[in-house]
Design an enzyme around this catalytic site. Sequence first.
Site, short mmCIF file in Angstrom:
data_model
loop_
_atom_site.label_atom_id
_atom_site.label_comp_id
_atom_site.label_asym_id
_atom_site.label_seq_id
_atom_site.Cartn_x
_atom_site.Cartn_y
_atom_site.Cartn_z
N HIS A 17 86.87 98.27 101.84
CA HIS A 17 85.67 97.98 101.02
C HIS A 17 84.91 99.27 100.74
O HIS A 17 84.46 99.52 99.62
CB HIS A 17 84.70 97.04 101.75
CG HIS A 17 85.24 95.68 102.06
ND1 HIS A 17 85.16 95.13 103.33
CD2 HIS A 17 85.84 94.75 101.30
CE1 HIS A 17 85.68 93.92 103.31
NE2 HIS A 17 86.11 93.66 102.10
N LYS A 41 82.29 77.96 105.89
CA LYS A 41 83.13 79.00 106.50
C LYS A 41 82.55 79.45 107.83
O LYS A 41 81.34 79.57 107.97
CB LYS A 41 83.20 80.19 105.53
CG LYS A 41 84.59 80.74 105.33
CD LYS A 41 84.64 81.69 104.14
CE LYS A 41 85.60 82.83 104.37
NZ LYS A 41 85.70 83.72 103.21
N ARG A 90 94.75 95.31 96.34
CA ARG A 90 95.58 95.91 97.38
C ARG A 90 97.07 95.74 97.12
O ARG A 90 97.86 96.57 97.49
CB ARG A 90 95.28 95.24 98.74
CG ARG A 90 94.03 95.69 99.38
CD ARG A 90 93.63 94.78 100.52
NE ARG A 90 93.09 93.52 100.01
CZ ARG A 90 92.43 92.66 100.76
NH1 ARG A 90 92.29 92.88 102.04
NH2 ARG A 90 91.94 91.57 100.22
N SER A 127 89.53 92.51 106.35
CA SER A 127 88.57 92.03 107.35
C SER A 127 89.26 91.15 108.37
O SER A 127 88.93 91.19 109.56
CB SER A 127 87.44 91.24 106.69
OG SER A 127 86.65 92.09 105.90
P1 ADP Z 1 86.68 87.65 100.11
O1 ADP Z 1 86.07 87.07 101.31
O2 ADP Z 1 86.06 87.24 98.81
O3 ADP Z 1 88.21 87.67 100.11
P2 ADP Z 1 86.73 90.31 101.02
O4 ADP Z 1 85.57 90.74 101.85
O5 ADP Z 1 88.01 90.07 101.70
O6 ADP Z 1 86.25 89.14 100.15
O7 ADP Z 1 87.02 91.40 99.86
C1 ADP Z 1 86.11 91.70 98.84
C2 ADP Z 1 86.79 92.62 97.84
O8 ADP Z 1 87.22 93.81 98.49
C3 ADP Z 1 88.03 92.04 97.17
O9 ADP Z 1 88.04 92.47 95.81
C4 ADP Z 1 89.16 92.69 97.90
O10 ADP Z 1 90.33 92.80 97.11
C5 ADP Z 1 88.57 94.06 98.17
N1 ADP Z 1 89.23 94.71 99.30
C6 ADP Z 1 89.26 94.32 100.59
N2 ADP Z 1 89.98 95.18 101.35
C7 ADP Z 1 90.43 96.14 100.51
C8 ADP Z 1 91.26 97.32 100.66
N3 ADP Z 1 91.78 97.65 101.84
N4 ADP Z 1 91.49 98.08 99.56
C9 ADP Z 1 90.98 97.71 98.35
N5 ADP Z 1 90.21 96.62 98.14
C10 ADP Z 1 89.95 95.85 99.18
#
Ligand code: ADP
Length: 152
Positions: A17, A41, A90, A127
């Site tokens: 992120h 959630k 990703r 995450s």
């Molecule tokens: P959600 O709970 O909506 O899945 P996340 O917190 O997992 O949200 O992710 C929010 C955004 O961050 C998404 O667009 C996701 O693709 C991006 N993201 C998460 N991890 C990475 C990473 N390692 N590299 C690039 N983008 C990421």
Amino acid sequence: MKKAVFPGSFDPITLGHFDIIERGVKLFDELIIAIGINADKKYMFSLEERKSFIEKAFKDEPKIKVLTYQGLTVNFCKEQNVEFILRGLRNPADFEFEKAIAHTNRKLSEIETVFLLTSSGKSYISSSIVRDVIINNGDYTGLVPDAVSVKK
Ligand code: ADP
């Protein structure tokens, strides 16, 4: 003024992120990191903790604001007068998932989604993997910004 929303759960914020935010903020005048609240959630970190990790991580970046929201992301964007959503990609699974959401958001509104590709070396970070490492007492510190700390 060009504003974007970067929505997510950020449970917790990871270096994946962080990378998208650091690179994305250069494209906009303001970037709102929006923590979505989903009552159904179960989260590992409370909303206050998730918000404070992000605020600490970007305390020196005046273009970044951290807010929380409930409901549709496009409605939140309209309320905030934001025309762009920022998302990270990703892998092919992200692409398919994000494509459907971006098309739906375009159907519901004029809001454009801007995608940034993950930096090499960050694509494996999520995450959910970080939460797994934490639950199993592993060293999570290389996967998250320094601002993330786990109470023992
Ligand atoms: P959600 O709970 O909506 O899945 P996340 O917190 O997992 O949200 O992710 C929010 C955004 O961050 C998404 O667009 C996701 O693709 C991006 N993201 C998460 N991890 C990475 C990473 N390692 N590299 C690039 N983008 C990421």
